[in-house]
Design an enzyme around this catalytic site. Sequence first.
Site, PDB file in Angstrom:
ATOM      1  N   GLU A  94      36.390  24.250  22.212  1.00 45.66           N
ATOM      2  CA  GLU A  94      35.202  23.607  22.758  1.00 45.66           C
ATOM      3  C   GLU A  94      35.098  23.850  24.261  1.00 45.66           C
ATOM      4  O   GLU A  94      36.099  23.937  24.966  1.00 45.66           O
ATOM      5  CB  GLU A  94      35.235  22.092  22.519  1.00 45.66           C
ATOM      6  CG  GLU A  94      34.979  21.686  21.083  1.00 45.66           C
ATOM      7  CD  GLU A  94      34.917  20.180  20.922  1.00 45.66           C
ATOM      8  OE1 GLU A  94      35.135  19.457  21.924  1.00 45.66           O
ATOM      9  OE2 GLU A  94      34.658  19.712  19.796  1.00 45.66           O
ATOM     10  N   CYS A 107      33.404  22.489  31.747  1.00 46.72           N
ATOM     11  CA  CYS A 107      34.721  22.027  31.321  1.00 46.72           C
ATOM     12  C   CYS A 107      35.193  22.995  30.240  1.00 46.72           C
ATOM     13  O   CYS A 107      34.583  23.070  29.181  1.00 46.72           O
ATOM     14  CB  CYS A 107      34.630  20.605  30.778  1.00 46.72           C
ATOM     15  SG  CYS A 107      36.201  19.941  30.184  1.00 46.72           S
ATOM     16  N   CYS A 114      46.749  22.246  21.322  1.00 52.85           N
ATOM     17  CA  CYS A 114      47.533  21.922  22.522  1.00 52.85           C
ATOM     18  C   CYS A 114      48.998  21.826  22.148  1.00 52.85           C
ATOM     19  O   CYS A 114      49.344  21.360  21.058  1.00 52.85           O
ATOM     20  CB  CYS A 114      47.064  20.599  23.128  1.00 52.85           C
ATOM     21  SG  CYS A 114      47.822  20.233  24.737  1.00 52.85           S
ATOM     22  N   CYS A 121      44.934  11.564  23.088  1.00 54.25           N
ATOM     23  CA  CYS A 121      44.038  12.722  23.136  1.00 54.25           C
ATOM     24  C   CYS A 121      43.791  13.303  21.750  1.00 54.25           C
ATOM     25  O   CYS A 121      44.742  13.557  20.988  1.00 54.25           O
ATOM     26  CB  CYS A 121      44.642  13.791  24.051  1.00 54.25           C
ATOM     27  SG  CYS A 121      43.649  15.286  24.184  1.00 54.25           S
ATOM     28  N   CYS A 339      35.783  17.110  25.208  1.00 53.68           N
ATOM     29  CA  CYS A 339      36.478  17.841  26.269  1.00 53.68           C
ATOM     30  C   CYS A 339      37.576  16.936  26.841  1.00 53.68           C
ATOM     31  O   CYS A 339      37.318  15.768  27.129  1.00 53.68           O
ATOM     32  CB  CYS A 339      35.472  18.232  27.337  1.00 53.68           C
ATOM     33  SG  CYS A 339      35.913  19.685  28.270  1.00 53.68           S
TER      34      CYS A 339
END
Length: 346
Positions: A94, A107, A114, A121, A339
Site C-alpha cells: 500500500e 506515505c 514486515c 500494527c 499506512c
Amino acid sequence: MQTTKKDIRALTKDQLRDFFEKNGDKAFRGNQVYEWLWSKRAHTFEDMTNVSKETRAMLEENFVINHIKVDTIQRSEDGTVKNAVRLHDDLIVESVLIPTKTRTTACVSSQVGCSLDCNFCATARLKRMRNLNPDEIYDQVAAIDNESRLYFDRPLSNIVFMGMGEPLMNYPNVMKSIEMITSKEGLGMSPKRITVSTSGVSKMIKKMADDEVKVKLAVSLHSAIEETRNRIMPFTKSFPLPELREALEYWYKKTKSAITYEYVVWKGINDDKASIDALVKFCKYVPCKVNLIEYNPIDDGEFQQASEQATNDYITALEKNNIVVKVRRSRGKDIDAACGQLANKS
C-alpha cells in the site's frame, strides 16, 4: 507469468551505456533509455518514442520493466488517497497520498509485510515476504506525484517512509530509491522533504549518520519506559533504549538534524504520569519534536486510543519543558487507510 529476463532498471547508466556499445550502438543511447526509465517514467519500451523500433525490439528481447500497477484507488472524504499497488510477482503493498491545503505527502512502503512484531500494527500481522526493490519504491512515489497533479493540481511535496515494512531493514534499496528520487535524473526532490521512519534499529541509525544521508529521521518511540516499549514492540528487546539513545545522540552529532518522535498514547498502556515523565526525560537527550498520533484501532483488543485528557497531559508536560509537540489526527478513516503511521503531515 514470470520471466527470467533482467529488470533493466537494475542497471546503472554506465552499465546501460556499456550494453549499447557491446551491441554495436552508440553509448549515448544508454543515456536516452536511462532518461526514459527514470525521469520520463516509461512503463514499456514502446513508450520510448525517440528510440528506433529496432532498438526497442532489442531491449524487449533482453530486458523487462517490472513496473508497479496501481490495482485499486480509494479516495477518502478528506482527500486522502490509498493505492493498492501490485508488484510484478503479484504481491500487494500500500501507498497513501495525504493532502493538506499547502502540501501533498506520499506515505510509501519499503517491504511486503514486515519483519518486526509491533503488536499494535496491522502490517506486523503479515509475514515479511520480501524487500521492495529501489524501482518499486520509486514507482510508488511517481504514482502519487501523478495523482497529486491530477487531483490537486500540484506536484508531490513530501515523502514519508511510514508504510508497510521497516525501512532500515531494507537499507540498501531504500537508500538507492532515495538517491533516484532526489536525483535530477529522477524526480529531483530535495532530501529535506523526505522522512525515514524507523522503529529504532540502532546500528542502522548510526550507519545513516556515517553515510551522511540528508533525509530527516523519525523514530516510532511510543514509550520511553523499557518494559512498556518491549510490551508494545517485542523486537525492541534487541534494541534497548540506552542503545537507541546512544544512536540518536550519534546521529545528531554527525548530522545536526533534530529527531521526530512518533508517539501513540494508548488507554491503560502509556497514558499515565510515569510514561509522560519518561518521555520528557528522553526528549532532553537530543534536540527533537514529538508527534502525538491519533490511533486507528485494528480490532477490539488491548490497543485503544487514550482519552483526550491523557493526550492533553502529554502536551502540557512537553510544552512546559520547551519540547515542540503536535497532534496528528488520523486521515482516511472512511477508507481504512492502513499506512503504518498514517497522519496529517501539515
